[in-house]
Design an enzyme around this catalytic site. Structure first.
Site, PDB file in Angstrom:
ATOM      1  N   CYS A 113       0.822  -1.224   0.000  1.00 38.70           N
ATOM      2  CA  CYS A 113       0.000   0.000   0.000  1.00 38.70           C
ATOM      3  C   CYS A 113       0.852   1.268   0.000  1.00 38.70           C
ATOM      4  O   CYS A 113       0.336   2.359  -0.236  1.00 38.70           O
ATOM      5  CB  CYS A 113      -0.942  -0.004   1.199  1.00 38.70           C
ATOM      6  SG  CYS A 113      -1.920  -1.495   1.289  1.00 38.70           S
ATOM      7  N   HIS A 261      -2.990   6.966   2.771  1.00 41.30           N
ATOM      8  CA  HIS A 261      -3.493   5.683   2.269  1.00 41.30           C
ATOM      9  C   HIS A 261      -4.840   5.431   2.936  1.00 41.30           C
ATOM     10  O   HIS A 261      -4.990   5.590   4.149  1.00 41.30           O
ATOM     11  CB  HIS A 261      -2.493   4.576   2.610  1.00 41.30           C
ATOM     12  CG  HIS A 261      -3.044   3.205   2.402  1.00 41.30           C
ATOM     13  ND1 HIS A 261      -3.701   2.843   1.252  1.00 41.30           N
ATOM     14  CD2 HIS A 261      -3.058   2.100   3.211  1.00 41.30           C
ATOM     15  CE1 HIS A 261      -4.079   1.589   1.349  1.00 41.30           C
ATOM     16  NE2 HIS A 261      -3.709   1.115   2.528  1.00 41.30           N
ATOM     17  N   ASN A 291     -10.304   0.031   0.517  1.00 40.90           N
ATOM     18  CA  ASN A 291      -8.846   0.085   0.494  1.00 40.90           C
ATOM     19  C   ASN A 291      -8.359  -0.485  -0.842  1.00 40.90           C
ATOM     20  O   ASN A 291      -8.442  -1.685  -1.067  1.00 40.90           O
ATOM     21  CB  ASN A 291      -8.310  -0.734   1.683  1.00 40.90           C
ATOM     22  CG  ASN A 291      -6.797  -0.782   1.735  1.00 40.90           C
ATOM     23  OD1 ASN A 291      -6.116  -0.454   0.764  1.00 40.90           O
ATOM     24  ND2 ASN A 291      -6.274  -1.198   2.872  1.00 40.90           N
TER      25      ASN A 291
HETATM   26  O1  UT7 Z   1      -3.736  -1.470   3.569  1.00 42.07           O
HETATM   27  C1  UT7 Z   1      -3.347  -2.470   4.406  1.00 42.07           C
HETATM   28  C2  UT7 Z   1      -3.340  -1.997   5.752  1.00 42.07           C
HETATM   29  N1  UT7 Z   1      -4.347  -2.684   6.512  1.00 42.07           N
HETATM   30  C3  UT7 Z   1      -4.960  -2.037   7.494  1.00 42.07           C
HETATM   31  O2  UT7 Z   1      -4.736  -0.872   7.679  1.00 42.07           O
HETATM   32  C4  UT7 Z   1      -5.882  -2.785   8.375  1.00 42.07           C
HETATM   33  C5  UT7 Z   1      -5.685  -2.321   9.799  1.00 42.07           C
HETATM   34  N2  UT7 Z   1      -6.593  -3.021  10.705  1.00 42.07           N
HETATM   35  C6  UT7 Z   1      -7.883  -2.682  10.761  1.00 42.07           C
HETATM   36  O3  UT7 Z   1      -8.364  -1.814  10.065  1.00 42.07           O
HETATM   37  C7  UT7 Z   1      -8.730  -3.382  11.790  1.00 42.07           C
HETATM   38  O4  UT7 Z   1      -7.895  -4.188  12.602  1.00 42.07           O
HETATM   39  C8  UT7 Z   1      -9.862  -4.267  11.185  1.00 42.07           C
HETATM   40  C9  UT7 Z   1     -10.924  -3.376  10.569  1.00 42.07           C
HETATM   41  C10 UT7 Z   1      -9.292  -5.204  10.139  1.00 42.07           C
HETATM   42  C11 UT7 Z   1     -10.518  -5.090  12.282  1.00 42.07           C
HETATM   43  O5  UT7 Z   1     -11.020  -4.211  13.275  1.00 42.07           O
HETATM   44  P1  UT7 Z   1     -10.706  -4.473  14.818  1.00 42.07           P
HETATM   45  O6  UT7 Z   1     -11.428  -3.470  15.584  1.00 42.07           O
HETATM   46  O7  UT7 Z   1      -9.202  -4.508  14.962  1.00 42.07           O
HETATM   47  O8  UT7 Z   1     -11.333  -5.893  15.059  1.00 42.07           O
HETATM   48  P2  UT7 Z   1     -10.630  -7.224  15.595  1.00 42.07           P
HETATM   49  O9  UT7 Z   1      -9.831  -7.882  14.514  1.00 42.07           O
HETATM   50  O10 UT7 Z   1      -9.922  -6.907  16.871  1.00 42.07           O
HETATM   51  O11 UT7 Z   1     -11.896  -8.122  15.918  1.00 42.07           O
HETATM   52  C12 UT7 Z   1     -12.836  -7.755  16.925  1.00 42.07           C
HETATM   53  C13 UT7 Z   1     -13.972  -8.743  16.884  1.00 42.07           C
HETATM   54  C14 UT7 Z   1     -13.520 -10.192  16.889  1.00 42.07           C
HETATM   55  O12 UT7 Z   1     -14.481 -10.928  17.624  1.00 42.07           O
HETATM   56  P3  UT7 Z   1     -14.157 -11.380  19.150  1.00 42.07           P
HETATM   57  O13 UT7 Z   1     -12.930 -12.237  19.073  1.00 42.07           O
HETATM   58  O14 UT7 Z   1     -13.933 -10.089  19.894  1.00 42.07           O
HETATM   59  O15 UT7 Z   1     -15.391 -12.108  19.535  1.00 42.07           O
HETATM   60  C15 UT7 Z   1     -13.595 -10.598  15.449  1.00 42.07           C
HETATM   61  O16 UT7 Z   1     -13.811 -11.979  15.268  1.00 42.07           O
HETATM   62  O17 UT7 Z   1     -14.719  -8.563  15.684  1.00 42.07           O
HETATM   63  C16 UT7 Z   1     -14.792  -9.819  14.980  1.00 42.07           C
HETATM   64  N3  UT7 Z   1     -14.755  -9.513  13.555  1.00 42.07           N
HETATM   65  C17 UT7 Z   1     -15.851  -9.251  12.839  1.00 42.07           C
HETATM   66  N4  UT7 Z   1     -17.150  -9.203  13.175  1.00 42.07           N
HETATM   67  C18 UT7 Z   1     -18.019  -8.884  12.202  1.00 42.07           C
HETATM   68  C19 UT7 Z   1     -13.671  -9.435  12.755  1.00 42.07           C
HETATM   69  N5  UT7 Z   1     -14.054  -9.115  11.506  1.00 42.07           N
HETATM   70  C20 UT7 Z   1     -15.404  -9.002  11.544  1.00 42.07           C
HETATM   71  C21 UT7 Z   1     -16.359  -8.689  10.555  1.00 42.07           C
HETATM   72  N6  UT7 Z   1     -17.660  -8.629  10.938  1.00 42.07           N
HETATM   73  N7  UT7 Z   1     -16.033  -8.416   9.290  1.00 42.07           N
END
Ligand code: UT7
Length: 392
Positions: A113, A261, A291
């Site tokens: 990215c 980005h 993205n």
């Molecule tokens: O260009 C490349 C660069 N990439 C990025 O910049 C990505 C950076 N990371 C992020 O933007 C975030 O980490 C995400 C948007 C990918 C995820 O958000 P988060 O607030 O960090 O969520 P998490 O991964 O900590 O997950 C929290 C909860 C989990 O459930 P439990 O374990 O707390 O029960 C996940 O299983 O949310 C769950 N979860 C979802 N629920 C519904 C993860 N993805 C989803 C989803 N829908 N799509």
């Protein structure tokens, strides 16, 4: 010492829109979850006949038209991409042919990215030394083809598209004034995309049959530790903006627009807070584009120009971060007076005719090479394969 000025810009997004509700039909998620955690509502998805090269060509052709130069004037084409159709020829070589850009040098650059900002830096350095005058820098991706559509942690984030700028060397001070490119390879496991041939690793390279089985079972799709990447991004974005501002000797409060980005609105909000600048100094378009990896900054730049967010003499900062881990920033003096006609500018009919002619010429050159090969008695690659099949 020459200065690299941005004199043209263009973007291209595929027609097909994929909403959060559409994704909720594929994996267990909801529009509400995706929007509140990322700021994304929809993204564009490339059609079956579209490739990274066709998207890159469309964006590049618009940038060349906006710059009001002929493609033959280009000395260098760099395409930043993680989703090329071929390892070689590069996407940039395909674009060179589609544009009819003479024998301009052409190569792809892989920095995930951050790729567009890395590519801008490389082109600006080549201009600064006087080795080239005009460069076309493109970020283009078809992320939809490298996503695991069963992984809700990644498939909700990405979209397809391309954006481009034309740089011109000039003695007039301005343009790209400072750049910074960085990487931390130890973070490669936080965000990666295995190469397609990884599943065909020869046996001696694998120590156990379990490893072999695991390698075959692996999908060639993006893998990400979302939280790790999130933490990394909120740390490096403010640091990278500060670094180029210091290099250029420009105080943070004199920066008019930051085009980051586009990964997640929460990352951008956090960076604005850490920098102590107003959040509206950051241009955000992730909501309806998602993205698009290396394409996200030039696409957002084009939208910012169309929205009237840039005026001549404004100070503009690009900041990218992503797989590698990589991060990069650039500070630019924006000199262009925005033209009256702002919407999707594709140039004159004359330009369209020249692109058709460029493709016909490329086809003719291919036929001529094949005909010479036949006359000289050397088999074409296709004929060799047929012979090999016959001899089996
Ligand atoms: O260009 C490349 C660069 N990439 C990025 O910049 C990505 C950076 N990371 C992020 O933007 C975030 O980490 C995400 C948007 C990918 C995820 O958000 P988060 O607030 O960090 O969520 P998490 O991964 O900590 O997950 C929290 C909860 C989990 O459930 P439990 O374990 O707390 O029960 C996940 O299983 O949310 C769950 N979860 C979802 N629920 C519904 C993860 N993805 C989803 C989803 N829908 N799509």
């Amino acid at each position: 010492m020459k200065y690299a000025h941005i004199i043209g810009w263009g973007r291209f997004l595929p027609d097909s829109v994929l909403t959060n509700d559409d994704i909720a039909q594929l994996v267990e998620t909801s529009n509400d979850w995706i929007y509140t955690r990322t700021g994304i509502r929809s993204r564009r998805i490339a059609g079956n006949k579209e490739t990274t090269a066709t998207l890159a060509f469309e964006a590049g052709a618009r940038a060349v038209a906006r710059a009001n130069i002929r493609p033959e004037q280009l000395d260098l084409i760099i395409v930043a991409t993680s989703t090329p159709q071929y390892s070689f020829p590069s996407t940039a070589c395909q674009v060179q042919t589609y544009l009819g850009a003479g024998d301009a040098g052409a190569f792809d650059l892989s920095a995930a990215c951050s790729g567009f900002v890395y590519a801008l830096d490389m082109a600006a350095q080549a201009i600064a030394t006087g080795s080239i005058k005009y460069a076309l820098v493109i970020g283009a991706e078809v992320m939809s083809r490298v996503l695991d559509w069963e992984d809700r942690g990644t498939c909700i984030l990405f979209g397809d598209g391309a954006g481009a700028v034309v740089l011109k060397g000039s003695d007039i001070p301005g343009g790209v004034l400072a750049t910074a490119c960085h990487a931390d390879g130890s973070g490669g496991d936080a965000l990666n995309l295995p190469a397609v041939y990884q599943n065909n690793l020869p046996l001696p390279m694998l120590s156990t049959t379990e490893e072999m089985a695991q390698s075959v079972a692996e999908k060639n799709t993006i893998r990400m530790h979302g939280r790790q990447v999130f933490r990394f991004a909120t740390r490096v974005v403010p640091a990278a903006v500060t670094e180029v501002a210091e290099k250029a000797g420009i105080p943070l409060d004199e920066i008019d627009l930051i085009v980051p980005h586009q990964a997640n609105v929460r990352i951008i909000d956090s960076a604005a807070k850490k920098l102590g600048v107003e959040a509206n100094k950051f241009y955000i378009n992730v909501t309806n584009v998602g993205n698009t990896s290396a394409a996200s900054i030039p696409i957002a730049l084009c939208e910012a120009v169309e929205a009237g967010r840039l005026r001549p003499n404004d100070t503009l900062v690009f900041v990218g971060f992503g797989g590698g881990l990589t991060w990069a920033s650039a500070l630019i003096k924006w000199e262009v007076t925005p033209p009256k006609e702002m919407s999707d500018f594709t140039g004159s009919q004359w330009r369209q005719y020249r692109y058709i002619r460029a493709r016909l010429r490329a086809r003719l050159r291919q036929w001529r090479r094949a005909a010479w090969a036949r006359l000289a008695g050397s088999p074409t690659p296709g004929a060799r394969l047929k012979d090999a099949d016959k001899n089996k």
